[in-house]
Design a protein around this motif. Sequence first.
Motif, PDB file in Angstrom:
ATOM      1  N   ILE A 110       0.777  -1.227  -0.207  1.00  0.00           N
ATOM      2  CA  ILE A 110      -0.122  -0.016   0.069  1.00  0.00           C
ATOM      3  C   ILE A 110       0.964   1.273  -0.018  1.00  0.00           C
ATOM      4  O   ILE A 110       1.811   1.495   0.854  1.00  0.00           O
ATOM      5  N   TYR A 111       0.732   2.085  -1.044  1.00  0.00           N
ATOM      6  CA  TYR A 111       1.289   3.524  -1.050  1.00  0.00           C
ATOM      7  C   TYR A 111       0.178   4.381  -0.530  1.00  0.00           C
ATOM      8  O   TYR A 111      -0.640   4.832  -1.193  1.00  0.00           O
ATOM      9  N   ASP A 112       0.418   4.773   1.133  1.00  0.00           N
ATOM     10  CA  ASP A 112      -0.653   5.722   1.653  1.00  0.00           C
ATOM     11  C   ASP A 112       0.075   7.249   1.366  1.00  0.00           C
ATOM     12  O   ASP A 112       1.091   7.770   1.974  1.00  0.00           O
ATOM     13  N   ALA A 113      -0.663   7.986   0.373  1.00  0.00           N
ATOM     14  CA  ALA A 113      -0.093   9.285  -0.284  1.00  0.00           C
ATOM     15  C   ALA A 113      -1.208  10.317  -0.068  1.00  0.00           C
ATOM     16  O   ALA A 113      -2.175  10.230  -0.973  1.00  0.00           O
ATOM     17  N   PRO A 114      -1.280  11.069   0.975  1.00  0.00           N
ATOM     18  CA  PRO A 114      -2.468  12.135   0.767  1.00  0.00           C
ATOM     19  C   PRO A 114      -2.431  12.750  -0.603  1.00  0.00           C
ATOM     20  O   PRO A 114      -3.977  13.370  -0.939  1.00  0.00           O
ATOM     21  N   THR A 115      -1.460  13.219  -1.213  1.00  0.00           N
ATOM     22  CA  THR A 115      -1.420  13.883  -2.186  1.00  0.00           C
ATOM     23  C   THR A 115      -0.868  13.129  -3.510  1.00  0.00           C
ATOM     24  O   THR A 115       0.091  13.564  -4.241  1.00  0.00           O
ATOM     25  N   LEU A 116      -1.307  12.127  -3.510  1.00  0.00           N
ATOM     26  CA  LEU A 116      -0.907  11.079  -4.829  1.00  0.00           C
ATOM     27  C   LEU A 116      -1.080  11.851  -6.018  1.00  0.00           C
ATOM     28  O   LEU A 116      -0.271  11.691  -7.012  1.00  0.00           O
ATOM     29  N   PHE A 117      -2.215  12.371  -6.325  1.00  0.00           N
ATOM     30  CA  PHE A 117      -2.603  12.990  -7.560  1.00  0.00           C
ATOM     31  C   PHE A 117      -1.909  14.472  -7.808  1.00  0.00           C
ATOM     32  O   PHE A 117      -1.240  14.637  -8.650  1.00  0.00           O
ATOM     33  N   GLU A 118      -1.875  15.202  -6.691  1.00  0.00           N
ATOM     34  CA  GLU A 118      -1.263  16.566  -6.789  1.00  0.00           C
ATOM     35  C   GLU A 118       0.447  16.460  -6.877  1.00  0.00           C
ATOM     36  O   GLU A 118       0.944  17.331  -7.714  1.00  0.00           O
ATOM     37  N   ALA A 119       1.030  15.270  -6.286  1.00  0.00           N
ATOM     38  CA  ALA A 119       2.370  14.998  -6.692  1.00  0.00           C
ATOM     39  C   ALA A 119       2.735  14.353  -8.124  1.00  0.00           C
ATOM     40  O   ALA A 119       3.809  13.786  -8.126  1.00  0.00           O
ATOM     41  N   HIS A 120       1.551  14.114  -8.762  1.00  0.00           N
ATOM     42  CA  HIS A 120       1.702  13.207  -9.885  1.00  0.00           C
ATOM     43  C   HIS A 120       2.312  12.039  -9.764  1.00  0.00           C
ATOM     44  O   HIS A 120       3.401  11.520 -10.577  1.00  0.00           O
ATOM     45  N   GLN A 121       2.006  11.201  -8.725  1.00  0.00           N
ATOM     46  CA  GLN A 121       2.439  10.037  -8.500  1.00  0.00           C
ATOM     47  C   GLN A 121       1.688   8.693  -8.778  1.00  0.00           C
ATOM     48  O   GLN A 121       1.819   7.624  -8.479  1.00  0.00           O
ATOM     49  N   ALA A 122       0.638   9.084  -9.426  1.00  0.00           N
ATOM     50  CA  ALA A 122      -0.544   7.923  -9.713  1.00  0.00           C
ATOM     51  C   ALA A 122       0.150   6.877 -10.735  1.00  0.00           C
ATOM     52  O   ALA A 122      -0.072   5.684 -10.672  1.00  0.00           O
TER      53      ALA A 122
END
Length: 205
Positions: A110-122
């Motif tokens: 699991i990659y728990d990332a609150p700003t997954l989209f904002e940080a362009h990490q999708a």
Amino acid sequence: MVLGLTGGIATGKSAVSDLFKAYQIPVIDADKIARKVVAPGTTGLKQIQSTFGWQMIQPDGSLDRHALGTLVFSQPEALAQLNGITGPLIKKAVKRQLQGYRRRKVPLVIYDAPTLFEAHQAAVVNEIMVVTVPEQVQLERLMARDQLPKKEALDRISAQLSLAEKVKRADVVIDNRHSVDKTKAQVVRWLNEAGFGSLMTDKAK
């Protein structure tokens, strides 16, 4: 498989992350990594100090998170500058951890990332799970959790991509407005449907 776990601020994403941890499923926590890359003595902290000034550093040499948060959540350009500093450092650390899990042939991370989209990490994940609650619930929870006045809470919410937009981009949506048991049932359903039911130990069930 790498599952990206995200959601808006104060939607209860951490509670969902804890459910995965209870099943001994490894979680890469972007927030923990973000704190490490700006610890005293790091390049990240030095860059923050040179960009935003000494007032962002506490007397003990650590980052003044409250001062920095107040600044970046009220000024979009400052938030973009901060993300420009921390983003590449976080990505590098995440990549290193993922490589380690792949070498060990771990079936699900699991990659728990609150700003997954904002940080362009999708792009680093295979599927995306978004934790959501109604907007009013989100606002009330954030004000209570962080002891924030309404305006500051709204600033922090609006600094992120809207929950509605995150839900549109999700592969699976977890509705976290009700009890922990109802949230857990949704997580268990996804694990079973995705073929990871065997990862749930008898003890955790």
